[in-house]
Design an enzyme around this catalytic site. Structure first.
Site, PDB file in Angstrom:
ATOM      1  N   GLN A 177      63.636  59.501 -11.183  1.00 34.46           N
ATOM      2  CA  GLN A 177      62.672  60.372 -11.861  1.00 34.46           C
ATOM      3  C   GLN A 177      63.288  61.173 -12.989  1.00 34.46           C
ATOM      4  O   GLN A 177      62.557  61.765 -13.796  1.00 34.46           O
ATOM      5  CB  GLN A 177      62.033  61.333 -10.857  1.00 34.46           C
ATOM      6  CG  GLN A 177      60.959  60.708  -9.986  1.00 34.46           C
ATOM      7  CD  GLN A 177      59.731  60.274 -10.771  1.00 34.46           C
ATOM      8  OE1 GLN A 177      59.479  60.727 -11.886  1.00 34.46           O
ATOM      9  NE2 GLN A 177      58.955  59.392 -10.186  1.00 34.46           N
ATOM     10  N   HIS A 199      60.756  51.124 -15.286  1.00 30.69           N
ATOM     11  CA  HIS A 199      59.353  51.423 -15.569  1.00 30.69           C
ATOM     12  C   HIS A 199      59.024  52.913 -15.532  1.00 30.69           C
ATOM     13  O   HIS A 199      57.919  53.314 -15.884  1.00 30.69           O
ATOM     14  CB  HIS A 199      58.437  50.651 -14.615  1.00 30.69           C
ATOM     15  CG  HIS A 199      58.442  51.155 -13.207  1.00 30.69           C
ATOM     16  ND1 HIS A 199      57.376  51.828 -12.654  1.00 30.69           N
ATOM     17  CD2 HIS A 199      59.372  51.064 -12.238  1.00 30.69           C
ATOM     18  CE1 HIS A 199      57.659  52.135 -11.397  1.00 30.69           C
ATOM     19  NE2 HIS A 199      58.863  51.672 -11.116  1.00 30.69           N
ATOM     20  N   CYS A 321      54.947  54.760  -3.651  1.00 31.18           N
ATOM     21  CA  CYS A 321      55.532  53.898  -2.625  1.00 31.18           C
ATOM     22  C   CYS A 321      55.058  54.256  -1.223  1.00 31.18           C
ATOM     23  O   CYS A 321      55.359  53.557  -0.270  1.00 31.18           O
ATOM     24  CB  CYS A 321      57.061  53.966  -2.692  1.00 31.18           C
ATOM     25  SG  CYS A 321      57.725  53.287  -4.226  1.00 31.18           S
TER      26      CYS A 321
END
Length: 386
Positions: A177, A199, A321
């Site tokens: 992050q 991504h 997730c």
């Protein structure tokens, strides 16, 4: 639809997309092949390895390309433990780590490791004194993420790294992050391994990397593996790696501009959130402004998410997730909230395309939802008492 879920994934940068197509067409050889076409692909791969090492401020020989953050975390921790020649089996991590870390810890616990999960302080930051108190003579590894994906808390990686290095304990940090939003090169020397995922900074999905200090004598997880110096199996994704490299270069160049943009957007959130008593925005001692965690009193996060979706806003209930598991947010639990309170959590996250008008429109909508829901609850409660 206004997209406010960039912490989950970003759209592909146009320049990165062009690079992906070009490499797929012109550098299609297997980089492990000995012929000239394979050599051409290998040269490009090594160029990307060197550039990613430069952007991360680490040694090129410690860079290993992977399929993304989850694989990077698993393989990094496995590699560090493979280098441990002692019989000791104690690991420290936090209760708010990404699910890939928690899954790895669960597997290690089944293999006989003792795992200590640190809570978060009220400000979202781990207590360094508590960390030191949890260290035992048999502690071999600490894994602490740099930026929390749900509230944006930035952990003191430099201080933690100093503590652990003095004690000879391996230190892994999930930086999925933070890379592309913070200057990783300023702190990378303090960790033994780190992970990033393409991504999250406008590169393609399905590609990432692990850095492991070349000084650490790790061994292969899967015997017989030759790709990436034995770090992982499978043909290397040259096109994805080259596209990630382009996206990473752009992200690092834009660090200051993007940070200021996200900070301005967060200030709007805080200003408009103050107009209702039913909305809580989580503040941290040190925080990435692009990630905003909040909860509406008395309303489950999944209901809030669906209501926002109906009104034209794409948000999340936390890490993508674990979405859909109907479980309380790990971060909220690590902050000491009850299961009921933790399930009220939702997250918004900003990207380069997010505008002031986008944020204002969202906040007006979510404040309206909070007020309407709690007004209805008050009416129901009054009726019940009669």
């Amino acid at each position: 639809m206004i997209y406010l879920d960039y912490a989950a994934t970003c759209p592909l940068d146009s320049d990165a997309g062009k690079m992906y197509l070009e490499v797929s067409t012109d550098y299609y050889g297997n980089s492990s092949s000995l012929h000239d076409i394979g050599g051409k692909a290998s040269d490009l791969l090594e160029g990307c390895r060197g550039e990613m090492a430069r952007l991360l401020g680490v040694e090129k020989s410690g860079i290993y390309f992977t399929s993304g953050g989850t694989e990077s975390n698993f393989l990094a921790i496995t590699a560090l433990l493979s280098a441990n020649k002692r019989a000791d089996k104690h690991i420290i991590t936090t209760a708010s780590e990404h699910s890939s870390i928690h899954g790895t810890m669960k597997r290690l616990a089944a293999d006989g490791y003792a795992v200590t999960f640190l809570p978060l302080g009220a400000n979202g930051i781990i207590d360094e004194q508590m960390l030191e108190a949890c260290i035992k003579p048999e502690t071999v590894l600490v894994s602490i993420q740099h930026v929390n994906s749900e509230i944006g808390a930035i952990q003191p990686i430099e201080k933690i790294g100093t503590i652990l290095k003095e004690r000879g304990i391996y230190f892994h940090s999930d930086m999925v992050q933070s890379f592309g939003k913070l200057d990783i090169a300023a702190i990378s020397a303090k960790v033994d391994s780190l992970s990033i995922s393409s991504h999250k900074f406008y590169g393609p999905k399905g590609v990432g990397l692990t850095y492991i200090s070349p000084a650490i004598p790790w061994t292969c997880f899967l015997p017989g593996t030759t790709h990436e110096n034995g770090f992982r199996a499978g043909t290397v994704n040259i096109a994805g790696i080259a596209a990630m490299c382009v996206a990473a270069q752009k992200a690092v160049k834009r660090l200051a501009v993007d940070y200021a943009h996200y900070q301005a957007l967060r200030e709007i959130v805080m200003e408009l959130a103050s107009s209702t008593d039913y909305l809580t925005v989580f503040q941290c001692g040190n925080q990435l402004p692009a990630v905003v965690g909040m909860r509406i009193l008395g309303m489950e996060g999944q209901w809030t998410m669906l209501e926002c979706n109906r009104r034209g806003f794409a948000i999340s209930t936390g890490s993508a997730c674990q979405t859909g598991q109907q479980a309380p947010s790990k971060t909220m639990k690590a902050l000491g909230l009850s299961d009921e309170e933790a399930k009220e959590f939702v997250r918004i996250s900003f990207g380069r395309a997010t505008t002031i008008d986008d944020v204002k429109a969202f906040m007006q909508a979510v404040v309206s939802v909070a007020n309407e829901r709690n007004a209805l609850r008050s009416i129901n409660e009054a009726g019940t008492k009669q």
